[in-house]
Design an enzyme around this catalytic site. Structure first.
Site, short mmCIF file in Angstrom:
data_model
loop_
_atom_site.label_atom_id
_atom_site.label_comp_id
_atom_site.label_asym_id
_atom_site.label_seq_id
_atom_site.Cartn_x
_atom_site.Cartn_y
_atom_site.Cartn_z
CB THR A 158 -0.95 0.04 1.21
OG1 THR A 158 -1.70 -1.18 1.25
CG2 THR A 158 -1.93 1.19 1.14
NE ARG A 186 -7.63 -8.96 2.34
CZ ARG A 186 -7.00 -7.79 2.25
NH1 ARG A 186 -6.71 -7.29 1.06
NH2 ARG A 186 -6.65 -7.13 3.32
CB VAL A 187 -12.66 -5.08 -0.57
CG1 VAL A 187 -12.41 -3.58 -0.43
CG2 VAL A 187 -13.24 -5.38 -1.95
N GLY A 188 -9.65 -4.90 1.09
CA GLY A 188 -9.05 -4.54 2.37
C GLY A 188 -9.53 -3.19 2.85
CG ASP A 189 -6.66 -1.04 5.04
OD1 ASP A 189 -6.20 -2.09 4.56
OD2 ASP A 189 -5.97 -0.01 5.17
CB THR A 208 0.50 1.15 4.84
OG1 THR A 208 1.15 -0.09 4.51
CG2 THR A 208 1.36 1.89 5.86
N1 GLY Z 1 -3.89 -2.46 3.32
C1 GLY Z 1 -4.19 -3.12 2.14
C2 GLY Z 1 -5.04 -4.26 2.28
O1 GLY Z 1 -5.17 -4.84 3.34
O2 GLY Z 1 -5.61 -4.65 1.30
#
Ligand code: GLY
Length: 307
Positions: A158, A186-189, A208
Site C-alpha cells: 500500500t 477480497r477488499v481490504g481497508d 498501510t
Molecule cells: N492495506 C491493504 C489491504 O489490506 O488490502
C-alpha cells in the site's frame, strides 16, 4: 497557510536489495507532490500526483507490481478524501485501470461513492481515464514468486499521501494491490473511509498494513480523532501533535488486534507524524521549513539523524 506533504510506500519489511528503490521512489513522489503545492496547486492535486508516481513504480504494491491473489491476478483498490467538504471517492477490485487514485479523485469530484469491479472500470473509461490490460499489472518477480507458491512474502504494501495546501485544505489518498495471495474478491481497508484514509478540518491520515487489522480499529479516523486529544472533539481544535496521534493510533491497533500496520498523519497546522509496528515503513516528507525532502525507511534512522 504553509503547505506540507508526507507520503508512504507501505509498512512491512523492505528487503536490503530494495532499499535504494524504495528511497528513490518515495523521494520522486514527494518531490512531484511538493512542486504542485509550491506552485499553488491544491492538496488533492498533490496527493493524486504523488500517488501516481508510486503507482507507476513496480517497487511498490500499487497498480503495476501489485500483489497477486490466489488466482494469480492483480486487483487494485484506491481512495481519496478531502477536508473542506468531506467529499471522498473510492474504487475497489479493479484491474483495468492504470491509475486507480485518479479514478478515485474523479469520483470524489463527481459524487462521493465507492465503485467496485466492472462498474468502477466503466466509470473510468467513460471519464477518459487511462485504462490497462490486467496482465500489464503483473511483474516478473511477482509472477515467479506466485508460480513457486511460496508463503506470502513480507513485502511492503500500500502507498499513500496526505497534503496540506496554502488554502488550508487537507487531502488524503491511499492505493494498493492488496495482500499477497489474497482471496479472489477480497477488499481490504484502503478504499474504506476511516480505515485506509481520512481527512477533516483537524488533519488527514493515510494507512498501510493488514486490512483485517486496520478495519476493526478504524485506524485512519482513530489517528485523526487522537489529534483532538483522548476524547474526539469535532470543533477543529488540534491539541495533540501528529507524531503522538500516530503513535497512539498504532498502540490502539497493537492492543486490540494482531497484525502489522502504519500510518502517516498531517494536522491542519502542517505538522507531520508517522508510526508503524512493522520492521520498516518507507516515508518521505517536505515542508516549508526544510531545504529538501526527508526520506527514511526506518524511524530509528530518522531520529538518529535529527537528534
Ligand atoms: N492495506 C491493504 C489491504 O489490506 O488490502
Amino acid at each position: 497557510m504553509k503547505p506540507a506533504i508526507i507520503i508512504h510506500g507501505g509498512a512491512k519489511t523492505i528487503a536490503a536489495d530494495k532499499a535504494k528503490a524504495n528511497t528513490e521512489g518515495c523521494l520522486a513522489a514527494v518531490q512531484v507532490g511538493w512542486e504542485i503545492l509550491q506552485q499553488g496547486g491544491n492538496a488533492k492535486d498533490a496527493v493524486e500526483a504523488a500517488i501516481r508516481v508510486l503507482e507507476s513504480d513496480p517497487t511498490f504494491n500499487a497498480s503495476v507490481g501489485g500483489s497477486m491473489n490466489t488466482d494469480g491476478k492483480v486487483f487494485l483498490d484506491a481512495a481519496m478524501m478531502e477536508s473542506e467538504h468531506l467529499n471522498w471517492g473510492g474504487v475497489a477490485v479493479v484491474n483495468r485501470i492504470a491509475h486507480p487514485i485518479s479514478v478515485a479523485r474523479k469520483i470524489l469530484e463527481d459524487r462521493s461513492y465507492l465503485l467496485v469491479g466492472e462498474g468502477a472500470e466503466l466509470f473510468a473509461a467513460k471519464q477518459g481515464c487511462e485504462m490497462c490490460e490486467p496482465n500489464s499489472l503483473i511483474i516478473a518477480e511477482q509472477q515467479e514468486q506466485w508460480q513457486q507458491q511460496q508463503v506470502p512474502c513480507d513485502r511492503p504494501e500500500t502507498v499513500g499521501c496526505v497534503a496540506l495546501d496554502r488554502y488550508g485544505h487537507l487531502a488524503a489518498g491511499t492505493s494498493t494491490g492488496g495482500l499477497e495471495f489474497q482471496p479472489v474478491g477480497r477488499v481490504g481497508d484502503t478504499a474504506i473511509v476511516g480505515c485506509g484514509l481520512y481527512a477533516d478540518s483537524r488533519g488527514a491520515c493515510s494507512t498501510t498494513g493488514d486490512g483485517e487489522s486496520v478495519i476493526p480499529v478504524v485506524l485512519a479516523k482513530t489517528a485523526v480523532d487522537l489529534l483532538s486529544g483522548e476524547t474526539a472533539s469535532m470543533d477543529g481544535n488540534v491539541v495533540c501533535h501528529p507524531e503522538v496521534a500516530a503513535e497512539r493510533a498504532i498502540e490502539v491497533l497493537k492492543q486490540r488486534v494482531e497484525g502489522e500496520a502504519g500510518c502517516i498523519v498531517l494536522d491542519r497546522h502542517g505538522r507531520i507524524g508517522w508510526a508503524y509496528n512493522s520492521q520498516d515503513m518507507a516515508i518521505a516528507y517536505m515542508t516549508t521549513d526544510l531545504q529538501q525532502p526527508v526520506v527514511c525507511l526506518q524511524k530509528d534512522q530518522h531520529l538518529a539523524k535529527t537528534i
